[in-house]
Design an enzyme around this catalytic site. Structure first.
Site, short mmCIF file in Angstrom:
data_model
loop_
_atom_site.label_atom_id
_atom_site.label_comp_id
_atom_site.label_asym_id
_atom_site.label_seq_id
_atom_site.Cartn_x
_atom_site.Cartn_y
_atom_site.Cartn_z
N HIS A 7 -0.90 -11.30 -5.25
CA HIS A 7 0.46 -10.82 -5.02
C HIS A 7 1.52 -11.73 -5.65
CE1 HIS A 7 -0.91 -7.58 -2.57
NE2 HIS A 7 -1.56 -8.40 -1.76
N HIS A 60 -9.22 -1.62 -5.11
CA HIS A 60 -8.14 -1.98 -4.20
C HIS A 60 -7.16 -2.96 -4.86
CE1 HIS A 60 -5.95 -2.21 -0.49
NE2 HIS A 60 -5.82 -3.51 -0.74
N ASP A 92 -3.17 -2.55 -5.08
CA ASP A 92 -2.18 -3.57 -4.72
C ASP A 92 -1.22 -3.85 -5.89
OD1 ASP A 92 -3.04 -4.15 -2.13
OD2 ASP A 92 -4.30 -5.83 -2.74
N HIS A 100 0.82 -1.21 0.00
CA HIS A 100 0.00 0.00 0.00
C HIS A 100 0.86 1.27 0.00
CE1 HIS A 100 -3.41 -2.56 1.95
NE2 HIS A 100 -3.12 -2.94 0.73
ZN LIG Z 1 -4.02 -4.48 -0.37
#
Ligand SMILES: [Zn+2]
Length: 301
Positions: free
Chosen positions: A260, A233, A237, A77
């Protein structure tokens, strides 16, 4: 746009880590041109870890960096905020292993830096301009990066939840849309997943103040900041994970149900193959703007 920037003065905040639940104090300090973003563990004799692909550690629900077994967790973030507002060089001091989650978005980091102000440095910012496409696929997950003007990020998600479902969002980061459209979007989780995640040592710092908590058919702590806050969001990310390239990208990134691990896999594949891109700099802000925002420049004459 043509030159690197740092923060004008040190700023500080404190909070808890989303996954560790550990209290942490964080400071953002000015750094010389060419430094990049460097994390410093003040609780470990000032041990430093560069925000770079080569330091990516285990990645599942958050992105962590590790060097010589020293860990810095949940970097995405803050790194997203720094790309979004154009902070190239800074030292990020932490007195614990995880960044503070604050309100679950990138907004507090954006506000902290802009409150102190940005300062232009003498060194030219190096951009990484895509020349060929790179695509990764894993089952029904996908991520790709393509040659394009400017820097844009597109994300698609599909969660079997009445408030989410199939959702897509695209943002053109060369047009100052980050602060308005992306930075405020908060992280989210499902109440039903919480016990299993806690058992895995995750979400120990999660609360109704730092993430959107979804029930089976609604949200516990509304209202949402955007009807499609969830996919926004994911864009946030992804921008934070792509910051680990260490240079600004000129290209178009497209992701579908990635996470991720795939974001950081793309970064490492990209950096390994230098036939995919070339480095470029601009002589002036005007030249950078003309290259990165061609339509905008034409409109403005
Ligand atoms: Zn996040």
């Amino acid at each position: 746009m043509a030159f690197e920037q740092t923060i004008r003065a040190a700023v500080a905040c404190e909070g808890v880590g989303l996954h560790s639940g550990e209290p942490v104090k964080m400071r953002i300090l000015p750094a010389p041109a060419g430094t990049g973003i460097v994390f410093r563990r003040v609780d470990l004799d000032g041990f430093t870890i560069e925000a770079s692909s080569r330091n990516v550690a285990r990645v599942s629900y958050a992105t962590s960096l590790m060097k010589k077994s020293v860990l810095i967790s949940t970097t995405e973030h803050a790194l997203s905020a720094f790309i979004g507002i154009g902070l190239d060089n800074a030292i990020i001091e932490l007195n614990n292993l995880e960044l503070p989650i604050l309100d679950g978005s990138a907004q507090p980091f954006v506000d902290m830096v802009l409150e102190a102000g940005l300062k232009q440095q003498r060194r030219k910012r190096v951009y990484l301009r895509m020349r060929r496409a790179l695509e990764l696929r894993e089952g029904n997950k996908f991520i790709g990066v393509y040659p394009a003007e400017g820097y844009s990020v597109e994300y698609g998600i599909n969660f079997p939840h009445p408030l989410i479902g199939k959702s897509e969002f695209e943002v053109d980061l060369s047009r100052d849309l980050y602060r308005r459209e992306i930075a405020p979007a908060r992280t989210f989780g499902f109440r039903d997943d919480e016990p299993a995640m806690r058992n895995m040592g995750l979400v120990r710092g999660a609360s109704l103040d730092n993430c959107i908590v979804l029930t089976r058919d609604g949200v516990e702590n509304g209202p949402l900041r955007f009807p499609d806050e969830f996919v926004r969001h994911k864009v946030l990310d992804l921008i934070g994970d792509l910051a680990l390239v260490g240079r600004r990208i000129i290209g178009r990134v497209v992701a579908d149900r990635a996470g991720h691990a795939m974001h950081t896999a793309l970064v490492s594949r990209l950096l390994r193959d230098n036939s995919l891109w070339e480095e470029t700099t601009f002589e002036t802000d005007q030249a950078a703007r003309a290259a990165l925002q061609p339509a905008f420049s034409a409109q403005m004459g």
